[in-house]
Design a protein around this motif. Structure first.
Motif, PDB file in Angstrom:
ATOM      1  N   VAL A  85       0.844  -1.204   0.000  1.00 43.11           N
ATOM      2  CA  VAL A  85       0.000   0.000   0.000  1.00 43.11           C
ATOM      3  C   VAL A  85       0.882   1.259   0.000  1.00 43.11           C
ATOM      4  N   ARG A 105      -2.188 -10.304  -4.771  1.00 45.60           N
ATOM      5  CA  ARG A 105      -1.430  -9.058  -4.918  1.00 45.60           C
ATOM      6  C   ARG A 105       0.043  -9.274  -4.570  1.00 45.60           C
ATOM      7  N   ALA A 147      -8.824  -4.459   5.915  1.00 45.97           N
ATOM      8  CA  ALA A 147      -7.997  -5.051   4.857  1.00 45.97           C
ATOM      9  C   ALA A 147      -6.519  -4.751   5.043  1.00 45.97           C
ATOM     10  N   VAL A 167      -3.698   3.484  10.263  1.00 52.69           N
ATOM     11  CA  VAL A 167      -4.918   2.733  10.559  1.00 52.69           C
ATOM     12  C   VAL A 167      -5.781   3.505  11.564  1.00 52.69           C
ATOM     13  N   LEU A 195      -7.388   6.514   9.824  1.00 47.33           N
ATOM     14  CA  LEU A 195      -8.490   6.131   8.934  1.00 47.33           C
ATOM     15  C   LEU A 195      -9.750   5.800   9.731  1.00 47.33           C
ATOM     16  N   THR A 221     -10.639   0.865   4.903  1.00 44.59           N
ATOM     17  CA  THR A 221      -9.621  -0.180   4.950  1.00 44.59           C
ATOM     18  C   THR A 221     -10.185  -1.450   4.331  1.00 44.59           C
ATOM     19  N   SER A 222     -10.952  -1.283   3.276  1.00 44.69           N
ATOM     20  CA  SER A 222     -11.497  -2.435   2.567  1.00 44.69           C
ATOM     21  C   SER A 222     -10.464  -2.954   1.575  1.00 44.69           C
ATOM     22  N   GLU A 223     -10.701  -4.157   1.102  1.00 43.28           N
ATOM     23  CA  GLU A 223      -9.840  -4.725   0.061  1.00 43.28           C
ATOM     24  C   GLU A 223      -9.809  -3.780  -1.147  1.00 43.28           C
ATOM     25  N   VAL A 228      -7.357  -0.889  -0.403  1.00 47.49           N
ATOM     26  CA  VAL A 228      -5.924  -1.198  -0.354  1.00 47.49           C
ATOM     27  C   VAL A 228      -5.399  -1.784  -1.661  1.00 47.49           C
ATOM     28  N   SER A 229      -6.312  -2.245  -2.554  1.00 46.21           N
ATOM     29  CA  SER A 229      -5.795  -2.892  -3.755  1.00 46.21           C
ATOM     30  C   SER A 229      -5.766  -1.959  -4.963  1.00 46.21           C
ATOM     31  N   ARG A 248      -4.497   0.549  -7.686  1.00 49.26           N
ATOM     32  CA  ARG A 248      -3.151   0.712  -8.241  1.00 49.26           C
ATOM     33  C   ARG A 248      -2.548   2.017  -7.708  1.00 49.26           C
ATOM     34  N   PHE A 299      -4.422   6.461  -0.154  1.00 50.05           N
ATOM     35  CA  PHE A 299      -3.702   7.064   0.964  1.00 50.05           C
ATOM     36  C   PHE A 299      -2.498   7.874   0.493  1.00 50.05           C
TER      37      PHE A 299
END
Lengths: 464, 101
Positions: A237, A266, A398, B47, B50, B68-70, B73-74, B76, B80
């Motif tokens: 992240v 990932r 997550a 964390v 957030l 802070t969901s998938e 954070v996923s 690209r 943040f």
């Protein structure tokens, strides 16, 4: 066994054992420091078989203290964050004679005789539970339901002995490993012993921020990174894998908390060519060697000659050679009558014998691999004059897997902001930082089930 | 709506600043990097920050969004990486549950 360990360290001689704050420490220097620490302990009247608390994180001083106490047949209690609750629990149940602080510059030894009544008798009682007068002990702490941590006793001789069965590695094949896991966790102790007893190099981080970890991987060309899903998430992240050269990595092991399929995908994409291996362990049974079905699969097999497993009512049960000897302050209710350890992990078994962790049978909240039981935090919070009742529960997150939430019924009229400020201040110094709730709700009533148990399930709390 | 969300985020930063010695600058707030190489937060503080924003959003808009969901954070480009992107992400999430400015 002790002779074998000393002989190995002598043979490794000029190889690097540790990188502590960027400084290389050879095995010869480590041996010298171990000797000095033993002299210091003798000078302070530390007796064999006495229980000794080692306060500090990884450093040359703490590692030397661990081996010195092993050689002197003491019971070692490594503690990274020493809160008052922790020290009280240790004094009551382990009767430590001395406290070694490695948190500042150098090693300081404090006499706890004034704190623990009859330290030597009590310590002998703990040592007596090892069942071998010539062994050393290791005490680890884990979250307990009453607010006091569970005090877990291991034979350090068994743990060291198991690692000594592996042959030393030749210098050119020696691995270097980054010690991301903590000094007072079974995974951390396991990594340290498996590295040093075969002549590898342990690189000790100072702060464990993802930034520092990645900088150390680049600087020391780290091959093996034992870590947790949360750490891997934080690295990705924050884009730290792009700002640092992590191409030296050959193996990433992950454990201490469940890995989601999405996150594993990932990680796979971010670290192509690096082998990914799930480890499995508990403070009670030690770390088991596993085989992951593949680097893209969360299914794994326990492939460790020293560990047997079985599944009873969906729960994974283990019996291992490195199993603990018992709790010093709790009933052994997590052991079955035939001495199998109930892990509390719900697993499913595929047809080919591979296992996958589905969740927890108990109400454990796992924040990035650090675990707590709701009851533990509730009992601390109930000590606040502003809290009339409360219920603690975990929510999916997550980044850290789960985060800690609390619903509080305050004793008077309080805003959420005021209550959050109070709770943060109240818990500072009383519990470890990861246990401080990240979310606080003000409620009028605390929901109870028909059996007067607090209801801890919340919408979304089980979606993992 | 963007301004309301910005107000919530800034309020959270100011609350965090109360307990920090090294204050987070809030003048050029939209370009402030929250996490990553030049980020103002270390991981665990991120964390906590957030969660605070989530609470404030809930108080302000009466609905919960997860930061802070998938999904978060996923991405690209991480939400943040700057306050601007975080606000954009929150706005998208609020619109998904039917909250409009």
């Amino acid at each position: 066994m002790r002779d074998e360990l000393l002989r190995r360290f002598e043979d490794f001689g000029a190889r690097t054992a540790l990188f502590d704050r960027g400084t290389a420490v050879t095995y010869a220097e480590l041996l010298k420091r171990i000797g000095e620490t033993r002299q210091l302990l003798a000078l302070h009247g530390v007796k064999p078989r006495e229980t000794v608390v080692v306060h500090g994180d990884y450093s040359l001083d703490s590692v030397a203290a661990l081996f010195a106490l092993f050689l002197d047949r003491n019971v070692v209690v490594p503690v990274v964050t020493l809160t008052d609750t922790t020290l009280d629990t240790l004094v009551e149940h382990c009767r430590p004679g001395h406290l070694i602080r490695t948190t500042g510059a150098g090693t300081e030894v404090e006499d706890l005789a004034g704190v623990a009544e009859d330290p030597t008798d009590g310590a002998d009682a703990v040592h007596g539970r090892l069942g071998d007068p010539d062994a050393a002990g290791l005490v680890l702490l884990s979250s307990g339901s009453t607010g006091a941590p569970k005090v877990i006793l291991h034979s350090l001789d068994v743990l060291v002995g198991e690692k000594l069965e592996k042959r030393p590695r030749r210098r050119e094949n020696a691995l270097n490993i980054l010690m991301v896991l903590m000094f007072d966790h079974i995974g951390g102790i396991n990594s340290l012993l498996s590295t040093l007893l075969v002549g590898g190099t342990a690189v000790l981080p100072r702060h464990r921020t993802p930034d520092e970890i990645c900088a150390l991987i680049e600087r020391h060309r780290i091959l093996v990174l034992p870590t947790s899903p949360t750490y891997l998430n934080l690295i990705m992240v924050g884009d730290y894998h792009r700002t640092h050269d992590l191409s030296s990595l050959r193996l990433i092991t992950y454990g201490t908390e469940p890995m989601s399929e999405e996150l594993l995908l990932r990680v796979r994409k971010t670290f192509p060519g690096v082998r990914l291996l799930q480890t499995f362990g508990t403070s009670e049974t030690g770390i088991a060697t596993t085989t992951s079905e593949s680097s893209t699969s969360t299914y794994f097999k326990i492939s460790d000659a020293g560990v047997e497993y079985r599944i009873v009512d969906g729960e994974l049960q283990l019996r291992s050679r490195t199993q603990f000897l018992g709790y010093l302050n709790y009933d052994d209710d997590s052991l079955t009558e035939d001495r199998w350890f109930r892990t509390g992990d719900l697993v499913e078994e595929a047809a080919d014998g591979y296992l996958r962790i589905k969740g927890r049978a108990k109400e454990v909240i796992n924040v990035g691999g650090e675990k707590l039981l709701p009851l533990e935090l509730e009992s601390v919070l109930m000590g606040s004059p502003l809290v009339e009742d409360c219920v603690v529960y975990g929510r999916p997150n997550a980044i850290t897997g789960q985060s800690v939430c609390v619903d509080i019924k305050p004793t008077g009229e309080l805003t959420r902001a005021a209550l959050r400020k109070h709770v943060t201040e109240f818990l500072a110094g009383r519990v470890e930082p990861f246990k401080v709730p990240s979310k606080i709700n003000v409620v009028d009533t605390i929901a109870m089930s028909d059996r007067m148990k607090k209801l801890r399930s919340r919408p979304g709390a089980d979606e993992e | 709506m963007t301004e309301r969300i910005q107000g919530v985020v800034v309020a959270a930063l100011e609350e965090i600043n109360l307990t920090r010695e090294e204050k987070i600058p809030t003048d050029q707030v939209l370009d402030l990097c929250l996490y990553g190489d030049s980020g103002v937060f270390e991981s665990m503080y991120l964390v906590a920050f957030l969660s605070l924003v989530e609470e404030n959003i809930e108080d302000e808009f009466g609905t919960e969004v997860s930061l802070t969901s998938e999904k978060a954070v996923s991405r690209r480009v991480s939400p943040f990486s700057s306050v601007r992107r975080l606000i954009g992400f929150i706005e998208e999430e609020l619109e998904l549950v039917g909250v409009r400015g």
